[in-house]
Design a protein around this motif. Structure first.
Motif, PDB file in Angstrom:
ATOM      1  N   ASP A  83       0.829  -1.210   0.000  1.00 15.75           N
ATOM      2  CA  ASP A  83       0.000   0.000   0.000  1.00 15.75           C
ATOM      3  C   ASP A  83       0.856   1.250   0.000  1.00 15.75           C
ATOM      4  O   ASP A  83       0.569   2.221  -0.709  1.00 15.75           O
ATOM      5  CB  ASP A  83      -0.945   0.006   1.206  1.00 15.75           C
ATOM      6  CG  ASP A  83      -2.060  -1.019   1.084  1.00 15.75           C
ATOM      7  OD1 ASP A  83      -2.271  -1.541  -0.037  1.00 15.75           O
ATOM      8  OD2 ASP A  83      -2.716  -1.302   2.111  1.00 15.75           O
ATOM      9  N   LYS A  84       1.939   1.252   0.779  1.00 24.21           N
ATOM     10  CA  LYS A  84       2.835   2.408   0.829  1.00 24.21           C
ATOM     11  C   LYS A  84       3.488   2.648  -0.527  1.00 24.21           C
ATOM     12  O   LYS A  84       3.579   3.780  -1.002  1.00 24.21           O
ATOM     13  CB  LYS A  84       3.896   2.200   1.907  1.00 24.21           C
ATOM     14  CG  LYS A  84       4.835   3.374   2.066  1.00 24.21           C
ATOM     15  CD  LYS A  84       5.860   3.109   3.143  1.00 24.21           C
ATOM     16  CE  LYS A  84       6.769   4.327   3.237  1.00 24.21           C
ATOM     17  NZ  LYS A  84       8.155   3.979   3.282  1.00 24.21           N
ATOM     18  N   LEU A  85       3.956   1.576  -1.155  1.00 20.31           N
ATOM     19  CA  LEU A  85       4.564   1.715  -2.478  1.00 20.31           C
ATOM     20  C   LEU A  85       3.564   2.251  -3.502  1.00 20.31           C
ATOM     21  O   LEU A  85       3.902   3.095  -4.338  1.00 20.31           O
ATOM     22  CB  LEU A  85       5.121   0.376  -2.953  1.00 20.31           C
ATOM     23  CG  LEU A  85       6.398  -0.104  -2.283  1.00 20.31           C
ATOM     24  CD1 LEU A  85       6.715  -1.527  -2.729  1.00 20.31           C
ATOM     25  CD2 LEU A  85       7.547   0.829  -2.600  1.00 20.31           C
ATOM     26  N   LEU A  86       2.332   1.775  -3.447  1.00 21.79           N
ATOM     27  CA  LEU A  86       1.319   2.242  -4.391  1.00 21.79           C
ATOM     28  C   LEU A  86       0.959   3.704  -4.150  1.00 21.79           C
ATOM     29  O   LEU A  86       0.732   4.456  -5.099  1.00 21.79           O
ATOM     30  CB  LEU A  86       0.072   1.361  -4.304  1.00 21.79           C
ATOM     31  CG  LEU A  86       0.226  -0.060  -4.829  1.00 21.79           C
ATOM     32  CD1 LEU A  86      -1.029  -0.878  -4.555  1.00 21.79           C
ATOM     33  CD2 LEU A  86       0.537  -0.041  -6.313  1.00 21.79           C
ATOM     34  N   ILE A  87       0.921   4.106  -2.899  1.00 24.54           N
ATOM     35  CA  ILE A  87       0.602   5.494  -2.580  1.00 24.54           C
ATOM     36  C   ILE A  87       1.729   6.414  -3.034  1.00 24.54           C
ATOM     37  O   ILE A  87       1.483   7.505  -3.561  1.00 24.54           O
ATOM     38  CB  ILE A  87       0.327   5.653  -1.067  1.00 24.54           C
ATOM     39  CG1 ILE A  87      -0.996   4.991  -0.717  1.00 24.54           C
ATOM     40  CG2 ILE A  87       0.326   7.121  -0.657  1.00 24.54           C
ATOM     41  CD1 ILE A  87      -1.256   4.884   0.768  1.00 24.54           C
ATOM     42  N   GLU A  88       2.968   5.979  -2.843  1.00 25.31           N
ATOM     43  CA  GLU A  88       4.118   6.801  -3.218  1.00 25.31           C
ATOM     44  C   GLU A  88       4.304   6.886  -4.731  1.00 25.31           C
ATOM     45  O   GLU A  88       4.934   7.808  -5.223  1.00 25.31           O
ATOM     46  CB  GLU A  88       5.395   6.249  -2.579  1.00 25.31           C
ATOM     47  CG  GLU A  88       5.454   6.435  -1.093  1.00 25.31           C
ATOM     48  CD  GLU A  88       6.659   5.755  -0.476  1.00 25.31           C
ATOM     49  OE1 GLU A  88       7.365   5.006  -1.189  1.00 25.31           O
ATOM     50  OE2 GLU A  88       6.896   5.972   0.717  1.00 25.31           O
ATOM     51  N   GLN A  89       3.775   5.943  -5.464  1.00 27.03           N
ATOM     52  CA  GLN A  89       3.919   5.923  -6.919  1.00 27.03           C
ATOM     53  C   GLN A  89       3.036   7.001  -7.540  1.00 27.03           C
ATOM     54  O   GLN A  89       1.829   7.005  -7.362  1.00 27.03           O
ATOM     55  CB  GLN A  89       3.524   4.547  -7.458  1.00 27.03           C
ATOM     56  CG  GLN A  89       3.776   4.362  -8.914  1.00 27.03           C
ATOM     57  CD  GLN A  89       5.262   4.327  -9.240  1.00 27.03           C
ATOM     58  OE1 GLN A  89       6.067   3.939  -8.422  1.00 27.03           O
ATOM     59  NE2 GLN A  89       5.596   4.739 -10.425  1.00 27.03           N
TER      60      GLN A  89
END
Length: 97
Positions: A83-89
């Motif tokens: 989720d963090k990676l998707l939000i940061e993308q």
């Protein structure tokens, strides 16, 4: 990736039923050992075996529960990382493919 399961607490009725059935089975086996027409050494051996089986069952149940809890925590950590990676993308940022 597996989704974490929603764990529902056991009902009071189920807990009471499990406790009563455990108590009855333990009492029935203990009475069976006491009433068995054998000598004290054989009766003692069976009683020690009963204690060992009961304690082993509790230990196994605890190990299974602990393993399930670790898997749930691991799944939650993995999901949080994704989720963090998707939000940061930022999909609208130029140069990212």
């Amino acid at each position: 990736m597996t989704t974490p399961s929603i764990q529902r607490p056991t009902t009071t009725a189920f807990f009471v039923q499990a406790a009563i059935s455990f108590g009855l089975s333990l009492a029935a086996l203990a009475i069976g050992i006491i009433k068995l027409p054998v000598g004290p050494w054989e009766r003692g051996f069976l009683a020690i075996g009963l204690v060992f089986v009961v304690s082993s069952a509790f230990t196994l149940a605890k190990c299974v529960r602990d393993r399930q809890e670790v898997e749930e925590v691991t799944n939650r950590v993995d999901k949080a990382r994704i989720d963090k990676l998707l939000i940061e993308q930022d999909v609208f940022k130029p140069g990212q493919v």
